[in-house]
Scaffold this motif. Structure first.
Motif, PDB file in Angstrom:
ATOM      1  N   LEU A 180      -4.079   1.356   9.762  1.00 54.40           N
ATOM      2  CA  LEU A 180      -4.847   0.828  10.899  1.00 54.40           C
ATOM      3  C   LEU A 180      -5.919  -0.150  10.438  1.00 54.40           C
ATOM      4  N   ALA A 181      -6.526   0.130   9.300  1.00 55.14           N
ATOM      5  CA  ALA A 181      -7.543  -0.790   8.758  1.00 55.14           C
ATOM      6  C   ALA A 181      -6.909  -2.116   8.364  1.00 55.14           C
ATOM      7  N   ILE A 182      -5.721  -2.069   7.777  1.00 54.96           N
ATOM      8  CA  ILE A 182      -5.018  -3.300   7.389  1.00 54.96           C
ATOM      9  C   ILE A 182      -4.690  -4.109   8.646  1.00 54.96           C
ATOM     10  N   LEU A 183      -4.193  -3.438   9.675  1.00 49.20           N
ATOM     11  CA  LEU A 183      -3.875  -4.141  10.922  1.00 49.20           C
ATOM     12  C   LEU A 183      -5.130  -4.711  11.579  1.00 49.20           C
ATOM     13  N   GLU A 200      -3.178   7.780   4.962  1.00 47.83           N
ATOM     14  CA  GLU A 200      -2.453   6.507   4.930  1.00 47.83           C
ATOM     15  C   GLU A 200      -2.462   5.850   6.310  1.00 47.83           C
ATOM     16  N   ARG A 201      -2.394   6.647   7.356  1.00 49.74           N
ATOM     17  CA  ARG A 201      -2.468   6.094   8.712  1.00 49.74           C
ATOM     18  C   ARG A 201      -3.787   5.374   8.923  1.00 49.74           C
ATOM     19  N   VAL A 202      -4.851   5.961   8.418  1.00 52.90           N
ATOM     20  CA  VAL A 202      -6.177   5.341   8.535  1.00 52.90           C
ATOM     21  C   VAL A 202      -6.179   3.983   7.838  1.00 52.90           C
ATOM     22  N   PRO A 247       4.114  14.051   1.575  1.00 50.98           N
ATOM     23  CA  PRO A 247       3.100  13.290   2.301  1.00 50.98           C
ATOM     24  C   PRO A 247       2.048  14.166   2.992  1.00 50.98           C
ATOM     25  N   ASN A 248       2.422  15.374   3.365  1.00 48.77           N
ATOM     26  CA  ASN A 248       1.457  16.261   4.026  1.00 48.77           C
ATOM     27  C   ASN A 248       0.569  17.002   3.035  1.00 48.77           C
ATOM     28  N   TYR A 302       0.834  -1.210   0.000  1.00 51.80           N
ATOM     29  CA  TYR A 302       0.000   0.000   0.000  1.00 51.80           C
ATOM     30  C   TYR A 302       0.869   1.261   0.000  1.00 51.80           C
ATOM     31  N   LEU A 303       1.855   1.314   0.896  1.00 53.52           N
ATOM     32  CA  LEU A 303       2.707   2.501   0.983  1.00 53.52           C
ATOM     33  C   LEU A 303       3.581   2.677  -0.255  1.00 53.52           C
ATOM     34  N   LEU A 304       3.994   1.585  -0.867  1.00 51.89           N
ATOM     35  CA  LEU A 304       4.781   1.676  -2.092  1.00 51.89           C
ATOM     36  C   LEU A 304       3.963   2.354  -3.189  1.00 51.89           C
ATOM     37  N   GLU A 305       2.747   1.895  -3.380  1.00 51.36           N
ATOM     38  CA  GLU A 305       1.870   2.510  -4.394  1.00 51.36           C
ATOM     39  C   GLU A 305       1.567   3.965  -4.058  1.00 51.36           C
TER      40      GLU A 305
END
Length: 143
Positions: free
Chosen positions: A135-138, A130-132, A55-56, A40-43
């Motif tokens: 957390l959803a993935i976890l 992305e943090r959201v 990122p901001n 996810y973060l790579l994409e």
């Protein structure tokens, strides 16, 4: 009996114990979740090169006239040949995820180099949205 007291009856103790054991087992092997987060973060990081923003959400500083004169692709910041974005990758360790590029100049673009007049154009980092998702993935992994 004088005074006050409280009595607690545990109902479903077996089911609670099973749920906690399942959660402990899933939490001890985070590799599948970290792999999903890495993808996810790579994409998402690659998308920053298209959007030309940190990122901001702030846009990257425009190219200087000196740099524009040397570039073949004058319409894109941090994208001449695509090497930097193509070398982005992630690595998994024991309960660890690392995302970045092995190109030496990646740090120059991430942090800037004041002595050469190169401003920071951060492409690595985690945005609020992305943090959201992380957390959803976890949460999905632990369910």
């Amino acid at each position: 009996m004088a005074g006050s007291f409280i009595s607690v009856d545990v109902v479903g103790q077996k089911q609670i114990g099973q749920a906690l054991n399942r959660l402990l087992k899933q939490g001890s092997d985070l590799e599948p979740a970290l792999r999903d987060i890495g993808e996810y973060l790579l994409e998402s990081t690659q998308q920053r090169f298209i959007d030309q923003q940190a990122p901001n959400g702030e846009p990257w500083d425009p190219l200087s006239p000196k740099t524009l004169a040397k570039k073949k692709r004058q319409d894109r910041v941090l994208t001449e040949t695509g090497t930097l974005v193509d070398t982005l990758h992630y690595q998994l360790g024991v309960n660890q995820l690392t995302l970045g590029s092995n190109m030496e100049y990646a740090a120059t673009h991430q942090f800037g180099r004041e002595s050469d007049g190169i401003p920071a154009r951060p492409f690595l980092g985690i945005a609020v949205f992305e943090r959201v998702e992380i957390l959803a993935i976890l949460r999905d992994h632990l369910n």
